[in-house]
Design a protein around this motif. Structure first.
Motif, mmCIF file in Angstrom:
data_model
loop_
_atom_site.group_PDB
_atom_site.id
_atom_site.type_symbol
_atom_site.label_atom_id
_atom_site.label_comp_id
_atom_site.label_asym_id
_atom_site.label_seq_id
_atom_site.Cartn_x
_atom_site.Cartn_y
_atom_site.Cartn_z
ATOM 1 N N PRO A 111 0.797 -1.233 0.000
ATOM 2 C CA PRO A 111 0.000 0.000 0.000
ATOM 3 C C PRO A 111 0.826 1.278 0.000
ATOM 4 O O PRO A 111 0.367 2.317 -0.503
ATOM 5 C CB PRO A 111 -0.836 -0.125 1.281
ATOM 6 N N ASP A 157 -13.956 -1.407 2.255
ATOM 7 C CA ASP A 157 -12.728 -1.203 3.028
ATOM 8 C C ASP A 157 -11.555 -0.890 2.100
ATOM 9 O O ASP A 157 -10.727 -0.021 2.402
ATOM 10 C CB ASP A 157 -12.404 -2.455 3.851
ATOM 11 N N ARG A 160 -11.882 2.688 0.889
ATOM 12 C CA ARG A 160 -11.511 3.659 1.928
ATOM 13 C C ARG A 160 -10.000 3.707 2.106
ATOM 14 O O ARG A 160 -9.415 4.797 2.268
ATOM 15 C CB ARG A 160 -12.202 3.289 3.254
ATOM 16 N N ARG A 161 -9.363 2.546 2.082
ATOM 17 C CA ARG A 161 -7.910 2.538 2.231
ATOM 18 C C ARG A 161 -7.241 3.224 1.048
ATOM 19 O O ARG A 161 -6.294 3.994 1.234
ATOM 20 C CB ARG A 161 -7.382 1.109 2.380
ATOM 21 N N ASP A 164 -7.524 6.901 1.575
ATOM 22 C CA ASP A 164 -6.630 7.336 2.645
ATOM 23 C C ASP A 164 -5.174 7.370 2.191
ATOM 24 O O ASP A 164 -4.380 8.195 2.670
ATOM 25 C CB ASP A 164 -6.759 6.416 3.863
ATOM 26 N N LEU A 165 -4.820 6.472 1.255
ATOM 27 C CA LEU A 165 -3.444 6.413 0.755
ATOM 28 C C LEU A 165 -3.155 7.476 -0.298
ATOM 29 O O LEU A 165 -2.002 7.637 -0.704
ATOM 30 C CB LEU A 165 -3.162 5.026 0.178
#
Length: 253
Positions: A111, A157, A160-161, A164-165
């Motif tokens: 990620p 999920d 969302r990740r 956020d990244l």
């Protein structure tokens, strides 16, 4: 809704050839991706996505020669995914002339690569593709490596990740619908779009204009398709096609 609806052909490439699988399995040979790009130029396509579906599973890495050939031919902005594993890969891809870098497996296993590419190139050039398959117990599981490896998270999920990244956009792809002409999984689209504030592109299952309308009505910022734009008729004969600009504009209503 935007006055310029996003209707995006997705070309899948394996070993340099244009192919079309169904539910990520059994590649049908379509032809030369460069010829397809030239036809899409003539049809005034506004945006195009190219994905090398075997670059990561086969560990071949990014096919920079193919990317350069595509960039030299395409009159429209192009996004590329397949084998992207580092910020250096992304810089080289955009340096060739590709506008967006699409990450799938790397977004699951590495990620920090998403964050690094977003920091280096900007969120608008950073896209995360989320491949989702229905669970027998309900909901969806996210997969990587051409649908062969569970990611251990739901599509919501994963979206969302990605946000956020630093990803500026996500592609929500239904493995169950891919190549089936059975329509988008609108519940999947709604689940992902409700989880994030960044644009979500729907992919997997489109048959005709009514499906594109449904994807946008479900909350997608754009509708993408593969089979619809490279096949036609009940026998799915190979034919590169795209709606007339006047038809595309109806998606804004």
């Amino acid at each position: 809704m935007s006055l310029f609806p996003r209707l995006i052909p997705v070309l899948l490439v394996s070993d340099g050839y244009l192919v079309k699988p169904v539910r990520f399995q059994g590649d049908t040979y379509i032809g030369d991706p460069i010829n397809a790009v030239r036809i899409f130029n003539e049809k005034q396509v506004d945006e195009l996505v190219i994905c090398d579906i075997d670059a990561t599973p086969k560990r071949t890495g990014v096919n920079f020669q193919l990317i350069e050939e595509i960039a030299n031919e395409a009159f429209m902005p192009v996004g590329y995914g397949g084998g992207v594993a580092s910020v250096d890969d992304a810089r080289r891809i955009t340096g060739i002339g590709i506008e967006k870098v699409i990450l799938n497996s790397a977004a699951v296993t590495e990620p920090d690569v998403v964050r690094g590419i977003s920091d280096a190139l900007g969120a608008s050039s950073t896209v995360v593709s989320i491949d989702a398959k229905k669970r027998l117990t309900g909901g969806w599981e996210t997969y990587s490596e051409r649908g062969s490896r569970k990611a251990g998270m739901t599509p919501a999920d994963a979206a969302r990740r990605a946000q956020d990244l630093g990803a500026g956009e996500v592609i929500a792809s239904s493995i169950d619908r891919e190549g089936t002409f059975s329509g988008y999984d609108t519940k999947l689209i709604q689940t992902v779009t409700s989880a994030v504030s960044i644009p979500v592109i729907a992919l997997g299952g489109a048959r005709d204009m009514s499906d594109f309308h449904q994807a946008l009505a479900a909350g997608a910022s754009g509708a993408a398709a593969g089979s619809t734009f490279v096949m036609t008729g009940k026998h799915h004969a190979v034919l590169i096609n795209y709606p007339a600009p006047s038809e595309v504009r109806t998606l804004a209503s």
